[in-house]
Design a protein around this motif. Sequence first.
Motif, PDB file in Angstrom:
ATOM      1  N   ASP A  22      24.387  35.859  23.724  1.00 35.15           N
ATOM      2  CA  ASP A  22      24.476  34.826  24.752  1.00 35.15           C
ATOM      3  C   ASP A  22      25.840  34.863  25.451  1.00 35.15           C
ATOM      4  N   ILE A  23      26.900  35.069  24.670  1.00 34.92           N
ATOM      5  CA  ILE A  23      28.238  35.101  25.261  1.00 34.92           C
ATOM      6  C   ILE A  23      28.417  36.352  26.119  1.00 34.92           C
ATOM      7  N   GLU A  24      27.836  37.429  25.710  1.00 34.20           N
ATOM      8  CA  GLU A  24      27.909  38.648  26.514  1.00 34.20           C
ATOM      9  C   GLU A  24      27.246  38.428  27.879  1.00 34.20           C
ATOM     10  N   VAL A  25      26.119  37.740  27.902  1.00 31.05           N
ATOM     11  CA  VAL A  25      25.429  37.456  29.157  1.00 31.05           C
ATOM     12  C   VAL A  25      26.309  36.615  30.081  1.00 31.05           C
ATOM     13  N   ARG A  26      27.108  35.713  29.508  1.00 34.34           N
ATOM     14  CA  ARG A  26      27.943  34.809  30.309  1.00 34.34           C
ATOM     15  C   ARG A  26      29.387  35.305  30.440  1.00 34.34           C
ATOM     16  N   SER A  27      29.648  36.530  30.073  1.00 34.37           N
ATOM     17  CA  SER A  27      31.028  37.007  29.991  1.00 34.37           C
ATOM     18  C   SER A  27      31.769  36.887  31.322  1.00 34.37           C
ATOM     19  N   ASP A  28      31.111  37.205  32.434  1.00 35.10           N
ATOM     20  CA  ASP A  28      31.785  37.120  33.732  1.00 35.10           C
ATOM     21  C   ASP A  28      32.143  35.676  34.064  1.00 35.10           C
ATOM     22  N   GLN A  29      31.223  34.757  33.805  1.00 30.34           N
ATOM     23  CA  GLN A  29      31.484  33.348  34.085  1.00 30.34           C
ATOM     24  C   GLN A  29      32.615  32.827  33.198  1.00 30.34           C
ATOM     25  N   LEU A  30      32.594  33.188  31.927  1.00 30.43           N
ATOM     26  CA  LEU A  30      33.612  32.715  30.988  1.00 30.43           C
ATOM     27  C   LEU A  30      34.993  33.252  31.349  1.00 30.43           C
ATOM     28  N   SER A  31      35.064  34.546  31.627  1.00 26.02           N
ATOM     29  CA  SER A  31      36.360  35.125  31.980  1.00 26.02           C
ATOM     30  C   SER A  31      36.854  34.583  33.321  1.00 26.02           C
ATOM     31  N   GLY A  32      35.942  34.348  34.261  1.00 27.64           N
ATOM     32  CA  GLY A  32      36.327  33.786  35.541  1.00 27.64           C
ATOM     33  C   GLY A  32      36.927  32.395  35.413  1.00 27.64           C
ATOM     34  N   PHE A  33      36.444  31.624  34.454  1.00 30.23           N
ATOM     35  CA  PHE A  33      36.987  30.284  34.216  1.00 30.23           C
ATOM     36  C   PHE A  33      38.296  30.335  33.429  1.00 30.23           C
ATOM     37  N   LEU A  34      38.331  31.147  32.366  1.00 34.86           N
ATOM     38  CA  LEU A  34      39.453  31.094  31.430  1.00 34.86           C
ATOM     39  C   LEU A  34      40.664  31.912  31.872  1.00 34.86           C
ATOM     40  N   GLU A  35      40.456  33.033  32.490  1.00 35.69           N
ATOM     41  CA  GLU A  35      41.602  33.907  32.791  1.00 35.69           C
ATOM     42  C   GLU A  35      42.665  33.238  33.658  1.00 35.69           C
ATOM     43  N   PRO A  36      42.310  32.530  34.718  1.00 36.49           N
ATOM     44  CA  PRO A  36      43.368  31.855  35.493  1.00 36.49           C
ATOM     45  C   PRO A  36      44.075  30.762  34.687  1.00 36.49           C
ATOM     46  N   ILE A  37      43.357  30.129  33.771  1.00 38.01           N
ATOM     47  CA  ILE A  37      43.952  29.051  32.981  1.00 38.01           C
ATOM     48  C   ILE A  37      44.966  29.607  31.984  1.00 38.01           C
ATOM     49  N   VAL A  38      44.575  30.642  31.245  1.00 41.24           N
ATOM     50  CA  VAL A  38      45.477  31.173  30.219  1.00 41.24           C
ATOM     51  C   VAL A  38      46.653  31.923  30.832  1.00 41.24           C
ATOM     52  N   ALA A  39      46.574  32.227  32.123  1.00 42.92           N
ATOM     53  CA  ALA A  39      47.692  32.888  32.791  1.00 42.92           C
ATOM     54  C   ALA A  39      48.780  31.907  33.221  1.00 42.92           C
ATOM     55  N   VAL A  40      48.509  30.604  33.109  1.00 40.11           N
ATOM     56  CA  VAL A  40      49.481  29.592  33.535  1.00 40.11           C
ATOM     57  C   VAL A  40      50.657  29.577  32.560  1.00 40.11           C
ATOM     58  N   PRO A  41      51.892  29.717  33.032  1.00 41.40           N
ATOM     59  CA  PRO A  41      53.053  29.695  32.135  1.00 41.40           C
ATOM     60  C   PRO A  41      53.145  28.362  31.388  1.00 41.40           C
ATOM     61  N   GLY A  42      53.465  28.449  30.111  1.00 39.56           N
ATOM     62  CA  GLY A  42      53.655  27.238  29.308  1.00 39.56           C
ATOM     63  C   GLY A  42      52.382  26.529  28.915  1.00 39.56           C
ATOM     64  N   LEU A  43      51.230  27.217  29.035  1.00 44.13           N
ATOM     65  CA  LEU A  43      49.956  26.567  28.700  1.00 44.13           C
ATOM     66  C   LEU A  43      49.936  26.141  27.237  1.00 44.13           C
ATOM     67  N   ARG A  44      49.444  24.942  27.007  1.00 51.23           N
ATOM     68  CA  ARG A  44      49.191  24.432  25.662  1.00 51.23           C
ATOM     69  C   ARG A  44      47.677  24.346  25.473  1.00 51.23           C
ATOM     70  N   THR A  45      47.170  24.954  24.419  1.00 50.00           N
ATOM     71  CA  THR A  45      45.749  24.850  24.096  1.00 50.00           C
ATOM     72  C   THR A  45      45.593  23.903  22.920  1.00 50.00           C
ATOM     73  N   VAL A  46      44.769  22.884  23.089  1.00 45.37           N
ATOM     74  CA  VAL A  46      44.516  21.903  22.033  1.00 45.37           C
ATOM     75  C   VAL A  46      43.054  22.007  21.623  1.00 45.37           C
ATOM     76  N   LEU A  47      42.818  22.267  20.346  1.00 50.31           N
ATOM     77  CA  LEU A  47      41.469  22.354  19.789  1.00 50.31           C
ATOM     78  C   LEU A  47      41.161  21.019  19.130  1.00 50.31           C
ATOM     79  N   THR A  48      40.079  20.375  19.541  1.00 53.19           N
ATOM     80  CA  THR A  48      39.834  19.020  19.058  1.00 53.19           C
ATOM     81  C   THR A  48      38.374  18.805  18.694  1.00 53.19           C
TER      82      THR A  48
END
Length: 369
Positions: A22-48
């Motif tokens: 399922d994740i492979e099928v959505r890989s383009d959508q997932l990377s399109g959403f996440l890549e710009p976010i994780v490229a932001v300097p000083g990003l904090r990721t909170v798992l909740t």
Amino acid sequence: MTTATEKEILQQPNAWRQLAGDIEVRSDQLSGFLEPIVAVPGLRTVLTGAGSSAFAGELLAPSLARRSGRRVEAVATTDLVSNPRDVFAEPLPTLLVSFARSGNSPESLAATDLADALLPDVNHLVITCNRDGALARNHDHKQGSLVLLTPDSTHDRGFAMTSSFTSMALAAWSVLSGAAVDDQRAARLSSAAEWVNDRRAELRRRATAGYERIVYLGSGPLRAAARESALKVLELTAGELISYHESSLGFRHGPKSVLRDRTLVVVYVSNDPYTRRYDLDIVAEVRQAVGRENVLAIGANTSPAGAGSLDWMLPALGQEDDSLLALPCLVAAQWLALESSIALGLTPDNPFPNGEVNRVVQGVTIHPL
């Protein structure tokens, strides 16, 4: 009669394989959403998340931080909602990753609202098992949010989270670690879980051996696995069987007093060669304290330093990160909790028939900030 909980433990190998596809099928959508976010300097990721869902974050945070070189923290929604200004004290760009089986617990919904209210730059990755839950509905097609669903079968009907926990953790690892769970990795993990399923009879023997306490130990991510394992015992035995968790090094600093003659100790042994030394030290120590027959050391690394000290050697996982090694370890813990529940004459799908504890938390009032 087969219980829902039993089916949900058994289905995990297939669910993990399906999830990888399922994740492979959505890989383009997932990377399109996440890549710009994780490229932001000083990003904090909170798992909740709350309860087991919070422990999924604890399982992943150390490994994700190490692999990404970024700030990754696990903060339970139950802490975030009660103390939001403490959790969000710094106005950092934040990716809030929310784990939720049902997506209907009040804290899960409030946590995302509080993040939006208190942070100037926040995005949401919602990982849930319930496409119809309030959390999924609130964030579906919402700007700055993406909903990642696990297979429908992992929306566990049983009281305790089993396949929901492992599948959400695996989904987060696949999209956040930079080491996607491809077909080969999913096959290795699934084979290890099937290997554990085949040893259910041994776990039943331990569950019916008259233990009064079960202690789970592990280091780093495997400490979080120990915490989740101990919770499974408390949940499915309705608190009748006492359980405890601790880190391998921390156990000596007072918590070791929990040991009694009728105590089973389960140690999850790290794949990391440095960390593994500490885990094996505590294996030797608790074997001396309670007897080798009352200790179950589970690991996967075949190095000379570990192989002879393990009771269970999980196949083909000796090179995997401990966050992934934890998943088949948790399958063993789920079986042990299930069999302990049955041995006590309880109903695993509903160990609290009078509603003292509920599958989806009740009685929570969300107060205005």
